[in-house]
Design a protein around this motif. Sequence first.
Motif, PDB file in Angstrom:
ATOM      1  N   ALA B  85       0.849  -1.195   0.000  1.00 32.99           N
ATOM      2  CA  ALA B  85       0.000   0.000   0.000  1.00 32.99           C
ATOM      3  C   ALA B  85       0.881   1.241   0.000  1.00 32.99           C
ATOM      4  CB  ALA B  85      -0.915  -0.001   1.220  1.00 32.99           C
ATOM      5  N   ASP B  86       0.315   2.353  -0.456  1.00 35.65           N
ATOM      6  CA  ASP B  86       1.032   3.624  -0.447  1.00 35.65           C
ATOM      7  C   ASP B  86       0.608   4.496   0.725  1.00 35.65           C
ATOM      8  OD1 ASP B  86       2.291   2.924  -2.879  1.00 35.65           O
ATOM      9  OD2 ASP B  86       0.455   3.470  -3.934  1.00 35.65           O
ATOM     10  N   LEU B  87      -0.627   4.290   1.171  1.00 35.08           N
ATOM     11  CA  LEU B  87      -1.076   4.996   2.365  1.00 35.08           C
ATOM     12  C   LEU B  87      -2.185   4.186   3.023  1.00 35.08           C
ATOM     13  CD1 LEU B  87      -3.390   8.051   1.590  1.00 35.08           C
ATOM     14  CD2 LEU B  87      -2.944   6.232  -0.038  1.00 35.08           C
ATOM     15  N   ILE B  88      -2.443   4.487   4.302  1.00 29.18           N
ATOM     16  CA  ILE B  88      -3.522   3.799   4.999  1.00 29.18           C
ATOM     17  C   ILE B  88      -4.509   4.813   5.568  1.00 29.18           C
ATOM     18  CG2 ILE B  88      -2.149   1.759   5.575  1.00 29.18           C
ATOM     19  CD1 ILE B  88      -1.776   2.808   8.376  1.00 29.18           C
ATOM     20  N   LEU B  89      -5.749   4.378   5.692  1.00 32.18           N
ATOM     21  CA  LEU B  89      -6.794   5.197   6.319  1.00 32.18           C
ATOM     22  C   LEU B  89      -7.462   4.293   7.344  1.00 32.18           C
ATOM     23  CD1 LEU B  89      -9.694   7.040   4.388  1.00 32.18           C
ATOM     24  CD2 LEU B  89      -9.590   6.627   6.820  1.00 32.18           C
ATOM     25  N   VAL B  90      -7.145   4.494   8.629  1.00 34.44           N
ATOM     26  CA  VAL B  90      -7.644   3.572   9.652  1.00 34.44           C
ATOM     27  C   VAL B  90      -8.125   4.324  10.890  1.00 34.44           C
ATOM     28  CG1 VAL B  90      -6.244   1.608   8.901  1.00 34.44           C
ATOM     29  CG2 VAL B  90      -5.291   3.243  10.501  1.00 34.44           C
ATOM     30  N   HIS B  91      -8.623   3.565  11.882  1.00 26.74           N
ATOM     31  CA  HIS B  91      -9.140   4.214  13.095  1.00 26.74           C
ATOM     32  C   HIS B  91      -8.794   3.408  14.346  1.00 26.74           C
ATOM     33  CE1 HIS B  91     -13.134   1.800  13.150  1.00 26.74           C
ATOM     34  NE2 HIS B  91     -12.308   1.247  12.317  1.00 26.74           N
ATOM     35  N   ALA B  92      -7.511   3.312  14.644  1.00 24.14           N
ATOM     36  CA  ALA B  92      -7.078   2.645  15.866  1.00 24.14           C
ATOM     37  C   ALA B  92      -5.774   3.308  16.296  1.00 24.14           C
ATOM     38  CB  ALA B  92      -6.876   1.162  15.617  1.00 24.14           C
ATOM     39  N   LYS B  93      -5.892   4.283  17.183  1.00 24.65           N
ATOM     40  CA  LYS B  93      -4.771   5.161  17.512  1.00 24.65           C
ATOM     41  C   LYS B  93      -3.518   4.388  17.943  1.00 24.65           C
ATOM     42  CE  LYS B  93      -3.707   9.316  20.136  1.00 24.65           C
ATOM     43  NZ  LYS B  93      -4.024  10.069  21.360  1.00 24.65           N
ATOM     44  N   ALA B  94      -3.685   3.432  18.848  1.00 23.44           N
ATOM     45  CA  ALA B  94      -2.516   2.720  19.375  1.00 23.44           C
ATOM     46  C   ALA B  94      -1.770   1.999  18.251  1.00 23.44           C
ATOM     47  CB  ALA B  94      -2.944   1.740  20.452  1.00 23.44           C
ATOM     48  N   SER B  95      -2.523   1.312  17.379  1.00 26.38           N
ATOM     49  CA  SER B  95      -1.873   0.593  16.278  1.00 26.38           C
ATOM     50  C   SER B  95      -1.229   1.562  15.303  1.00 26.38           C
ATOM     51  CB  SER B  95      -2.893  -0.257  15.517  1.00 26.38           C
ATOM     52  OG  SER B  95      -3.692  -0.970  16.389  1.00 26.38           O
ATOM     53  N   GLU B  96      -1.866   2.729  15.112  1.00 23.89           N
ATOM     54  CA  GLU B  96      -1.300   3.720  14.191  1.00 23.89           C
ATOM     55  C   GLU B  96       0.034   4.230  14.717  1.00 23.89           C
ATOM     56  OE1 GLU B  96      -4.324   6.748  13.780  1.00 23.89           O
ATOM     57  OE2 GLU B  96      -5.818   5.191  13.403  1.00 23.89           O
ATOM     58  N   GLU B  97       0.080   4.508  16.022  1.00 25.50           N
ATOM     59  CA  GLU B  97       1.325   5.024  16.596  1.00 25.50           C
ATOM     60  C   GLU B  97       2.427   3.988  16.526  1.00 25.50           C
ATOM     61  OE1 GLU B  97      -0.230   6.454  20.264  1.00 25.50           O
ATOM     62  OE2 GLU B  97      -0.617   8.460  19.444  1.00 25.50           O
ATOM     63  N   GLU B  98       2.045   2.713  16.715  1.00 25.25           N
ATOM     64  CA  GLU B  98       3.024   1.633  16.602  1.00 25.25           C
ATOM     65  C   GLU B  98       3.560   1.547  15.173  1.00 25.25           C
ATOM     66  OE1 GLU B  98       1.597  -2.160  18.296  1.00 25.25           O
ATOM     67  OE2 GLU B  98       2.612  -3.071  16.569  1.00 25.25           O
ATOM     68  N   PHE B  99       2.654   1.702  14.209  1.00 24.86           N
ATOM     69  CA  PHE B  99       3.002   1.654  12.781  1.00 24.86           C
ATOM     70  C   PHE B  99       4.061   2.709  12.461  1.00 24.86           C
ATOM     71  CE2 PHE B  99       1.859   2.921   8.316  1.00 24.86           C
ATOM     72  CZ  PHE B  99       2.089   1.706   7.704  1.00 24.86           C
ATOM     73  N   ILE B 100       3.886   3.890  13.040  1.00 26.66           N
ATOM     74  CA  ILE B 100       4.836   4.975  12.803  1.00 26.66           C
ATOM     75  C   ILE B 100       6.135   4.738  13.586  1.00 26.66           C
ATOM     76  CG2 ILE B 100       5.250   7.435  13.183  1.00 26.66           C
ATOM     77  CD1 ILE B 100       2.219   7.786  12.531  1.00 26.66           C
ATOM     78  N   ALA B 101       5.999   4.286  14.854  1.00 29.58           N
ATOM     79  CA  ALA B 101       7.179   4.050  15.685  1.00 29.58           C
ATOM     80  C   ALA B 101       8.099   3.005  15.055  1.00 29.58           C
ATOM     81  CB  ALA B 101       6.748   3.611  17.079  1.00 29.58           C
ATOM     82  N   GLU B 102       7.499   2.027  14.382  1.00 29.50           N
ATOM     83  CA  GLU B 102       8.315   0.987  13.745  1.00 29.50           C
ATOM     84  C   GLU B 102       8.910   1.460  12.429  1.00 29.50           C
ATOM     85  OE1 GLU B 102       5.615  -2.283  13.445  1.00 29.50           O
ATOM     86  OE2 GLU B 102       5.823  -2.833  15.545  1.00 29.50           O
TER      87      GLU B 102
END
Lengths: 227, 281
Positions: B85-102
């Motif tokens: 994927a080139d971008l994501i559109l989601v609604h789960a803050k904790a998982s999103e922050e993990e996605f960025i942290a990784e």
Amino acid sequence: MANITEALSLLTEMDTELLQIIGVTLRMSFFSTLISCLTGIPSGVLLGKSSFKGKRTIKKLTGTLMGLPPVVAGLIVYMLFTKHGPLGSLGMLFTVEVMVVAQCMLIIPVVINLTESVVRINASRLSETAKGLGMGKAKTALLILSENKHSLLSVVLTAFGRSVAEVGAVSLVGGNIQWKTRVMTTAIMLETNKGNFSFALALGVILLIISFAVNIIAAMLVKEDKQ
Amino acid sequence: MKKLLAVLISLMLIFTLAACGGNTDDDGTKTPENPVIRMSTTTSVNDSGLLPYLLPAFEAATGYSVEVQSAGTGAAIQKAKDGNADLILVHAKASEEEFIAEGYGVERIPFMYNYFVVVGPEADPAAIKDSESAAAAFAKIADAEAPFVSRGDDSGTHKAELKIWGEAVPDSAEDDWYISAGQGMGACLTMASEKAAYCLTDKATFLSNKADLDLDIILAEGEDMKNTYSLIECNPEKLEGVNTEGAKALIEWMTGDEASALIAKYGEEEYGSPLFYLIEE
């Protein structure tokens, strides 16, 4: 390779939920296979050994139903058992029983067709032998069954394989409910949707191991019978 | 027989030609160098019809074409991590922050929100109607052991539900009334309707399915029921083959004036109130 290791460690850990899912899977597949074979094999033998008017139409019909998409079978059963449907008062939607019903719809045509093509090859010869020996209709049918038992075993195994691997119909009418109607295939689908791709693959390996075990047991049963 | 065959073949040809026709649009827009944007998103924004409503305007304006893959938030994020994927559109803050942290995502851009609602049978057997919050309502449902359908699939909605339960989440086989379905929102709502059960759902999906369901909104708009959607561009330094230009263009458009006006209007006509609200900056 890592997936196979994960699958084996899952099995040895004896995770209660996994064992429960395997239990539901085997119960469902056993009854689907049993009912499909008890109805499908006799019909297939009848179709293979005798000739009557309308036989070709029936063969075309069962052949067509072999291509019925599982989701469509699931939808039909769902519409029958939904709250406001004709059988809704039974309250059977989202149970293992109704999953078996949906699977039988898919598997019975397969069993009839395969049995017919197995029996057709030697049915007339066997019928003549039976006639010469003065056997009745029931005994003739039994003779045909026992002469073809190896081929018929693969019919049974095909039915089991179709049942154990099917996902579209069972997830629709069973609902994939944890502790109740979750089977191996719907668990694999769930883990895939969760993004746990490698765990899903490990579950797939376990499903294959189960199928392998069933095949070995079936082969052993037939061999014993031979002696 | 021959006639039938001829009819079939000509029908096939017509369909093939019609399909080809779609590719030759000459409306003067410049086609970008890499015109395909792959968006991995959750079922709620796609099944509620929001993306099919928004994206044609973006595609017409820019010449990009957006391929939307929709799945639960867990799978949506995993697909992006696998480089699909080139971008994501989601609604789960904790998982999103993990996605960025990784290191997979560049930046979390919250841009719209709506509310989760608790739906259930009109009779409201656990009497949750005037609860202060979803947490209070859930406690009453557990006390009454009224049937409750859970997504149980690690989706954004499931994570929001678990957060509301907190410590009290029912997770044993003995809790007969708690039905963990492991399926999408639509399937769970259908099951809740069949079993006269409660269910936590995003409002958009519920309203767009309401006609077929024996369910009503019993509790809406509690403080703990806010549902925030974010856009995250996948990090080209971590993932190969990411269409960064496309992702940036889409994010810019989605947070821009044209999309904002469209989102604010979406659902108003059909349901009497908008399904999504913009986050004011």
